[in-house]
Design a protein around this motif. Structure first.
Motif, mmCIF file in Angstrom:
data_model
loop_
_atom_site.group_PDB
_atom_site.id
_atom_site.type_symbol
_atom_site.label_atom_id
_atom_site.label_comp_id
_atom_site.label_asym_id
_atom_site.label_seq_id
_atom_site.Cartn_x
_atom_site.Cartn_y
_atom_site.Cartn_z
ATOM 1 N N LYS A 273 46.527 -19.542 43.655
ATOM 2 C CA LYS A 273 45.829 -18.587 42.953
ATOM 3 C C LYS A 273 45.359 -18.823 41.712
ATOM 4 C CE LYS A 273 48.911 -14.959 44.937
ATOM 5 N NZ LYS A 273 49.979 -13.881 44.584
ATOM 6 N N ASN A 274 45.627 -20.332 41.388
ATOM 7 C CA ASN A 274 45.146 -20.883 40.089
ATOM 8 C C ASN A 274 45.635 -20.079 38.934
ATOM 9 O OD1 ASN A 274 43.592 -23.080 38.826
ATOM 10 N ND2 ASN A 274 41.889 -21.850 38.551
ATOM 11 N N THR A 275 46.936 -19.820 38.904
ATOM 12 C CA THR A 275 47.729 -19.195 38.103
ATOM 13 C C THR A 275 49.099 -19.511 37.546
ATOM 14 O OG1 THR A 275 46.702 -16.918 39.008
ATOM 15 C CG2 THR A 275 48.724 -16.708 37.670
ATOM 16 N N VAL A 276 49.214 -19.450 36.573
ATOM 17 C CA VAL A 276 50.494 -20.121 35.632
ATOM 18 C C VAL A 276 51.379 -18.893 35.330
ATOM 19 C CG1 VAL A 276 51.519 -21.217 33.768
ATOM 20 C CG2 VAL A 276 49.173 -21.906 34.915
ATOM 21 N N TYR A 277 52.633 -19.029 35.428
ATOM 22 C CA TYR A 277 53.373 -17.967 35.062
ATOM 23 C C TYR A 277 54.782 -18.479 34.171
ATOM 24 C CZ TYR A 277 51.732 -16.375 39.544
ATOM 25 O OH TYR A 277 50.948 -15.970 40.530
ATOM 26 N N LEU A 278 55.022 -17.504 33.408
ATOM 27 C CA LEU A 278 56.410 -17.699 32.600
ATOM 28 C C LEU A 278 57.141 -16.458 32.709
ATOM 29 C CD1 LEU A 278 57.372 -19.465 30.207
ATOM 30 C CD2 LEU A 278 56.668 -17.600 28.572
ATOM 31 N N GLN A 279 58.316 -17.150 33.695
ATOM 32 C CA GLN A 279 59.452 -15.977 33.892
ATOM 33 C C GLN A 279 60.523 -16.135 32.616
ATOM 34 O OE1 GLN A 279 60.095 -13.974 36.755
ATOM 35 N NE2 GLN A 279 61.818 -13.267 35.481
ATOM 36 N N MET A 280 60.560 -14.926 32.088
ATOM 37 C CA MET A 280 61.529 -14.870 30.917
ATOM 38 C C MET A 280 62.494 -13.844 31.362
ATOM 39 S SD MET A 280 58.721 -14.249 27.948
ATOM 40 C CE MET A 280 58.171 -12.742 28.475
ATOM 41 N N ASN A 281 63.819 -14.506 31.276
ATOM 42 C CA ASN A 281 65.096 -13.756 31.680
ATOM 43 C C ASN A 281 66.098 -13.634 30.439
ATOM 44 O OD1 ASN A 281 64.471 -13.699 34.345
ATOM 45 N ND2 ASN A 281 65.267 -15.415 34.837
ATOM 46 N N SER A 282 67.092 -12.733 30.608
ATOM 47 C CA SER A 282 67.744 -12.397 29.214
ATOM 48 C C SER A 282 67.137 -12.439 27.928
ATOM 49 C CB SER A 282 68.951 -13.566 29.349
ATOM 50 O OG SER A 282 69.535 -13.741 30.611
ATOM 51 N N LEU A 283 66.289 -11.584 27.898
ATOM 52 C CA LEU A 283 65.376 -11.595 26.633
ATOM 53 C C LEU A 283 66.037 -10.946 25.506
ATOM 54 C CD1 LEU A 283 62.201 -10.266 28.352
ATOM 55 C CD2 LEU A 283 62.465 -12.146 26.821
ATOM 56 N N LYS A 284 65.913 -11.606 24.411
ATOM 57 C CA LYS A 284 66.364 -11.302 23.073
ATOM 58 C C LYS A 284 65.472 -10.532 22.285
ATOM 59 C CE LYS A 284 69.524 -14.754 23.868
ATOM 60 N NZ LYS A 284 70.151 -16.099 23.140
ATOM 61 N N PRO A 285 65.749 -9.430 21.374
ATOM 62 C CA PRO A 285 64.769 -9.339 20.288
ATOM 63 C C PRO A 285 64.103 -10.283 19.501
ATOM 64 C CG PRO A 285 67.118 -8.205 20.074
ATOM 65 C CD PRO A 285 67.085 -9.070 21.065
ATOM 66 N N GLU A 286 64.501 -11.403 19.105
ATOM 67 C CA GLU A 286 63.716 -12.565 18.684
ATOM 68 C C GLU A 286 62.746 -13.238 19.356
ATOM 69 O OE1 GLU A 286 67.070 -12.158 19.107
ATOM 70 O OE2 GLU A 286 68.179 -14.368 19.271
ATOM 71 N N ASN A 287 62.664 -12.822 20.860
ATOM 72 C CA ASN A 287 61.520 -13.046 21.672
ATOM 73 C C ASN A 287 60.368 -12.302 21.430
ATOM 74 O OD1 ASN A 287 64.210 -13.784 24.015
ATOM 75 N ND2 ASN A 287 63.164 -15.364 22.859
ATOM 76 N N THR A 288 60.443 -11.324 20.625
ATOM 77 C CA THR A 288 59.415 -10.328 20.419
ATOM 78 C C THR A 288 58.163 -11.190 19.755
ATOM 79 O OG1 THR A 288 60.833 -8.251 20.393
ATOM 80 C CG2 THR A 288 58.448 -8.266 19.314
ATOM 81 N N ALA A 289 56.977 -11.084 20.412
ATOM 82 C CA ALA A 289 55.942 -11.852 19.879
ATOM 83 C C ALA A 289 55.036 -11.655 20.870
ATOM 84 C CB ALA A 289 56.349 -13.054 19.890
#
Length: 124
Positions: free
Chosen positions: A75-91
């Protein structure tokens, strides 16, 4: 013409998960260093994770325990799986492509192409 198109951002509660996608056209993700960066309000853009041509990955700081960078070559696609997100990950999260094998892969100014960004908000 090279295009990187991010998707998958949104609003999520703390401890939630999101998977960001970066669909590339005009270049092949296996021929580049692909990076995920983020920029929070009032802060500089910072590296989150890298995937090199060969598939080796690198993460900055504690996100290694919660985030995973991957790619789908078909698919020529890159992913970022983000788990256990925290408020400081807001961006705003951006994917970027670096063509040269030279230079510091952690520096945003070393990357040649950028997506438009996708907002991630972690809040209760």
């Amino acid at each position: 013409q090279v295009q990187l198109v991010e998707s998958g951002g949104g609003s999520v509660q703390p401890a939630g998960s999101l998977r960001l996608s970066c669909a590339a056209s005009g270049l092949t993700t296996t021929s580049c260093t692909m990076g995920w960066f983020r920029q929070a309000p009032g802060k500089e853009r910072e590296l989150v994770a890298i995937m090199w041509r060969g598939g080796t990955t690198y993460y900055v700081g504690p996100v290694k325990e919660r985030f995973t960078i991957s790619r789908d070559n078909a698919k020529n696609t890159v992913y970022l799986q983000m788990n256990s997100l925290k408020p400081e990950n807001t961006a705003v999260y951006y994917c970027a492509a670096k063509l040269s094998r030279l230079g510091d892969n952690t520096r945003p100014d070393m990357y040649d192409y950028w997506g438009q960004g996708t907002q991630v908000t972690v809040s209760s």
